[in-house]
Design an enzyme around this catalytic site. Structure first.
Site, PDB file in Angstrom:
ATOM      1  N   ALA A  24      -0.241 -35.072 -10.166  1.00 24.51           N
ATOM      2  CA  ALA A  24      -0.837 -33.802 -10.447  1.00 24.51           C
ATOM      3  C   ALA A  24      -0.251 -33.383 -11.642  1.00 24.51           C
ATOM      4  O   ALA A  24      -0.946 -32.988 -12.732  1.00 24.51           O
ATOM      5  CB  ALA A  24      -0.723 -32.914  -9.378  1.00 24.51           C
ATOM      6  N   TRP A  53       4.837 -43.106  -3.051  1.00 21.68           N
ATOM      7  CA  TRP A  53       4.595 -43.915  -1.871  1.00 21.68           C
ATOM      8  C   TRP A  53       3.115 -43.954  -1.265  1.00 21.68           C
ATOM      9  O   TRP A  53       3.011 -44.643  -0.425  1.00 21.68           O
ATOM     10  CB  TRP A  53       5.285 -42.730  -0.720  1.00 21.68           C
ATOM     11  CG  TRP A  53       6.585 -42.753  -0.913  1.00 21.68           C
ATOM     12  CD1 TRP A  53       7.452 -41.489  -1.844  1.00 21.68           C
ATOM     13  CD2 TRP A  53       7.795 -43.454  -0.445  1.00 21.68           C
ATOM     14  NE1 TRP A  53       8.719 -41.768  -1.791  1.00 21.68           N
ATOM     15  CE2 TRP A  53       9.013 -42.939  -0.898  1.00 21.68           C
ATOM     16  CE3 TRP A  53       7.923 -44.562   0.055  1.00 21.68           C
ATOM     17  CZ2 TRP A  53      10.303 -43.156  -0.731  1.00 21.68           C
ATOM     18  CZ3 TRP A  53       9.190 -45.208   0.415  1.00 21.68           C
ATOM     19  CH2 TRP A  53      10.261 -44.682  -0.019  1.00 21.68           C
ATOM     20  N   GLN A  55      -0.466 -45.426  -0.353  1.00 21.69           N
ATOM     21  CA  GLN A  55      -0.316 -46.801  -0.184  1.00 21.69           C
ATOM     22  C   GLN A  55      -1.905 -47.168  -0.367  1.00 21.69           C
ATOM     23  O   GLN A  55      -2.426 -47.862  -1.244  1.00 21.69           O
ATOM     24  CB  GLN A  55      -0.036 -47.075   1.133  1.00 21.69           C
ATOM     25  CG  GLN A  55       1.585 -47.075   1.516  1.00 21.69           C
ATOM     26  CD  GLN A  55       1.992 -47.372   2.863  1.00 21.69           C
ATOM     27  OE1 GLN A  55       1.036 -47.363   3.854  1.00 21.69           O
ATOM     28  NE2 GLN A  55       3.119 -47.572   3.235  1.00 21.69           N
ATOM     29  N   GLY A  56      -2.815 -46.634   0.525  1.00 26.25           N
ATOM     30  CA  GLY A  56      -4.140 -46.889   0.744  1.00 26.25           C
ATOM     31  C   GLY A  56      -4.844 -46.960  -0.635  1.00 26.25           C
ATOM     32  O   GLY A  56      -5.630 -47.803  -0.906  1.00 26.25           O
ATOM     33  N   GLU A 122     -11.234 -46.657   4.588  1.00 27.12           N
ATOM     34  CA  GLU A 122     -10.430 -45.789   5.622  1.00 27.12           C
ATOM     35  C   GLU A 122     -11.256 -44.893   6.386  1.00 27.12           C
ATOM     36  O   GLU A 122     -12.466 -44.660   6.248  1.00 27.12           O
ATOM     37  CB  GLU A 122      -9.442 -44.954   4.570  1.00 27.12           C
ATOM     38  CG  GLU A 122      -8.531 -46.084   3.907  1.00 27.12           C
ATOM     39  CD  GLU A 122      -7.606 -45.234   3.257  1.00 27.12           C
ATOM     40  OE1 GLU A 122      -6.135 -45.568   3.349  1.00 27.12           O
ATOM     41  OE2 GLU A 122      -7.806 -44.378   2.419  1.00 27.12           O
ATOM     42  N   ARG A 286      -8.679 -38.587  11.180  1.00 25.09           N
ATOM     43  CA  ARG A 286      -7.193 -38.959  11.472  1.00 25.09           C
ATOM     44  C   ARG A 286      -6.519 -38.192  12.721  1.00 25.09           C
ATOM     45  O   ARG A 286      -5.627 -38.346  13.235  1.00 25.09           O
ATOM     46  CB  ARG A 286      -6.406 -38.368  10.078  1.00 25.09           C
ATOM     47  CG  ARG A 286      -5.878 -39.402   9.464  1.00 25.09           C
ATOM     48  CD  ARG A 286      -5.118 -39.132   8.264  1.00 25.09           C
ATOM     49  NE  ARG A 286      -5.410 -40.522   7.476  1.00 25.09           N
ATOM     50  CZ  ARG A 286      -4.708 -40.354   6.282  1.00 25.09           C
ATOM     51  NH1 ARG A 286      -4.155 -39.307   5.599  1.00 25.09           N
ATOM     52  NH2 ARG A 286      -5.096 -41.578   5.491  1.00 25.09           N
ATOM     53  N   ARG A 380      -7.807 -33.278   5.586  1.00 28.48           N
ATOM     54  CA  ARG A 380      -8.242 -33.996   4.350  1.00 28.48           C
ATOM     55  C   ARG A 380      -8.941 -35.404   4.798  1.00 28.48           C
ATOM     56  O   ARG A 380      -8.360 -36.109   5.342  1.00 28.48           O
ATOM     57  CB  ARG A 380      -7.029 -34.464   3.746  1.00 28.48           C
ATOM     58  CG  ARG A 380      -7.166 -35.225   2.260  1.00 28.48           C
ATOM     59  CD  ARG A 380      -5.644 -35.571   1.836  1.00 28.48           C
ATOM     60  NE  ARG A 380      -4.767 -36.387   2.752  1.00 28.48           N
ATOM     61  CZ  ARG A 380      -4.391 -37.452   2.452  1.00 28.48           C
ATOM     62  NH1 ARG A 380      -4.498 -38.124   1.383  1.00 28.48           N
ATOM     63  NH2 ARG A 380      -3.576 -38.238   3.402  1.00 28.48           N
TER      64      ARG A 380
END
Ligand SMILES: Cc1cc2nc3c(=O)[nH]c(=O)nc-3n(C[C@H](O)[C@H](O)[C@H](O)COP(=O)(O)OP(=O)(O)OC[C@H]3O[C@@H](n4cnc5c(N)ncnc54)[C@H](O)[C@@H]3O)c2cc1C
Length: 500
Positions: A24, A53, A55-56, A122, A286, A380
């Protein structure tokens, strides 16, 4: 440690001061050209926040038959329709353009043999729309390109190892810079516009996927200055962190893209448990998956991610980051189920901002995970957060390039804080309290207990010490959780009946 230089240095004034060099902050800085931008970071540029970090990947409606409106519909559903629909439209419509921009900056996204972008799946996405790089190393690849671009830009100067701990205000109330500790002394960094891009506060919890620096320090200093915050209670817990015995702090993440590729969750007897919990099974939102995993681990049973059939021998090539983390822990995910635990992962709340990233304080802006744009609502959607930092950071940079706020009437007032980080023992105790009483599932009695413990620590702090600001953030988090007497998205209370 408590430290305050008697003779405080003053850096030359810049037009824009960005605090935090993750996706950002760097997107803001790059887009603000030709403004003179200083970027402060508490660690090494690009190395210390969550971005590296990730990943997806990055969600964007770039696949055949996909459309931003469908991406927006999935974002709103995951957020339980508590999102700001205008912000969601802004995010999803600009996503394809951000992917183009990143490629022009040199990001190498994974492509198939015909040159088309490879798209992953996802949870809670209606279709394949996750753009990724080097398998599961998307954040590192994006940060490599953004950091290289920033270093090459004459309008940007990056100052590593500088931790902002207070906002500088003029006597008309305007934010006119920040006070930072450079390891030796306190310095004033004056600027016409100050942008908080300091990431979230998931690392306040005992088990987290975040690096230690993501402790909400940036949000805490804004709160201390009187900035409005919002949605702090919406903390997302990732269902599949690698469960390491006796570990606390940052745990390796097992990306959701593994479940998107067909990996399943099983209990100690080898049975899948998600089909009985939700029609989307392992690809349920999630919070649903995290609570199902926690129900087993808290009852003393183990839970595992089983990628043997779905990924198997392709693991090292398709998920090299996860593969290396598992092997370091002595688990071969090609042949063994991997033990999992939920862990604090992402903060939907933060410094409340409007559509132009403006906070409630004149001269102060916020972007990325430190900000609450309202885009995520109560939860999110996976892979929308790198996207949020990039889309809103770029838009803010362009906005500041076109129009800077007016200069303040007066000079910066004296530094309102003593630099004094929270001591390690209190920080560890706070992490335990938040994990136990303000975690995945909460109730009034536990939250009241947490509030009492935090108030007791707060009472022992020297007035004006910056460590107290972090405790004040923790207190604000607990207060927000107590105030929301409903179960919605990532906020789940065992003492309130969930809506059917
Ligand atoms: C393991 C993991 C995997 C993830 N995977 C994905 C994914 O696949 N897709 C996705 O969209 N999102 C993912 N996320 C979330 C995403 O990475 C973050 O939300 C996003 O990177 C936040 O970017 P940011 O620029 O706002 O903050 P960060 O990247 O956290 O950067 C903040 C920076 O601010 C600096 N800083 C903090 N406080 C101060 C201070 N007081 N003074 C000066 N500097 C300060 C820090 O050193 C850091 O460099 C993942 C997160 C984790 C932890």
């Amino acid at each position: 440690m408590s430290a305050q230089s008697s003779a405080m240095a003053r850096q030359p004034a810049s037009e824009v001061l960005v605090i935090g060099a993750g996706v950002a902050g760097l997107a803001t800085a790059l887009a603000a050209a030709p403004r003179a931008v200083r970027v402060l970071d508490a660690g090494a540029p690009g190395g210390d926040g969550a971005s590296i970090w990730a990943q997806g990947g990055i969600a964007a409606a770039v696949g055949t038959g996909d459309a931003p409106a469908q991406h927006a519909a999935d974002t709103l559903a995951a957020g339980q329709w508590r999102n700001d629909p205008v912000a969601v439209r802004h995010l999803t419509e600009r996503a394809p353009d951000v992917i183009d921009w990143l490629e022009r900056l040199g990001v190498r996204f994974d492509r198939d043999g015909d040159g088309a972008l490879l798209l992953g799946r996802e949870a809670a996405h209606g279709r394949m729309r996750i753009v990724h790089a080097r398998g599961d190393a998307t954040g590192a690849e994006v940060m490599r390109a953004l950091t290289r671009a920033a270093v090459r830009c004459a309008h940007i100067a990056v100052a590593p190892q500088c931790r902002a701990f207070a906002l500088a205000r003029a006597d008309d109330g305007r934010v006119v810079g920040a006070w930072a500790w450079n390891g030796h002394a306190v310095e004033l960094w004056p600027a016409r516009a100050v942008v908080l891009a300091t990431g979230g506060y998931a690392a306040l919890y005992r088990h987290t996927t975040n690096p230690a620096g993501n402790d909400g320090g940036g949000i805490a200093l804004a709160l201390a200055a009187g900035a409005a915050v919002a949605d702090l209670e919406f903390v997302q817990f990732h269902p599949t962190a690698l469960a390491l015995p006796e570990a606390s702090g940052q745990l390796p993440l097992l990306t959701e893209a593994l479940r998107g590729a067909g990996a399943v969750l099983i209990d100690g007897s080898g049975q899948r448990f998600m089909p009985a919990e939700h029609p989307l099974a392992e690809l349920a939102p999630r919070d649903v998956v995290a609570r199902a995993v926690a129900a087993r681990t808290l009852a003393g049973h183990a839970a595992f991610l089983d990628a043997r059939a779905a990924v198997g021998a392709a693991f090292p090539e398709h998920f090299p980051t996860v593969f290396a983390a598992c092997m370091r822990a002595g688990i071969d995910p090609r042949t063994q189920p991997v033990p999992i635990t939920p862990a604090a992962h992402y903060c939907m709340g933060g410094v409340r901002v409007d559509a132009d990233a403006r906070s409630s304080l004149d001269g102060l802006y916020a972007v990325g995970e430190a900000a609450c744009t309202g885009v995520h609502g109560a939860n999110r959607l996976a892979s929308n957060s790198l996207l949020e930092g990039l889309v809103f950071g770029r838009a803010l940079g362009q906005h500041l390039a076109a129009a800077l706020p007016a200069a303040a009437a007066g000079a910066a007032l004296p530094c309102p804080r003593t630099y004094a980080p929270l001591d390690a023992a209190t920080r560890a105790a706070l992490a335990d309290v938040l994990w136990t009483y303000a975690g995945l599932v909460r109730d009034e009695a536990g939250l009241a207990h947490a509030a009492t413990r935090i108030a007791a620590w707060r009472a022992t702090r020297e007035p004006g010490a910056s460590a107290a600001d972090l405790l004040d953030l923790a207190a604000a988090l607990i207060a927000a959780m107590r105030a929301r007497r409903e179960c919605v998205g990532a906020h789940w209370r065992r003492d309130v009946r969930a809506a059917a």
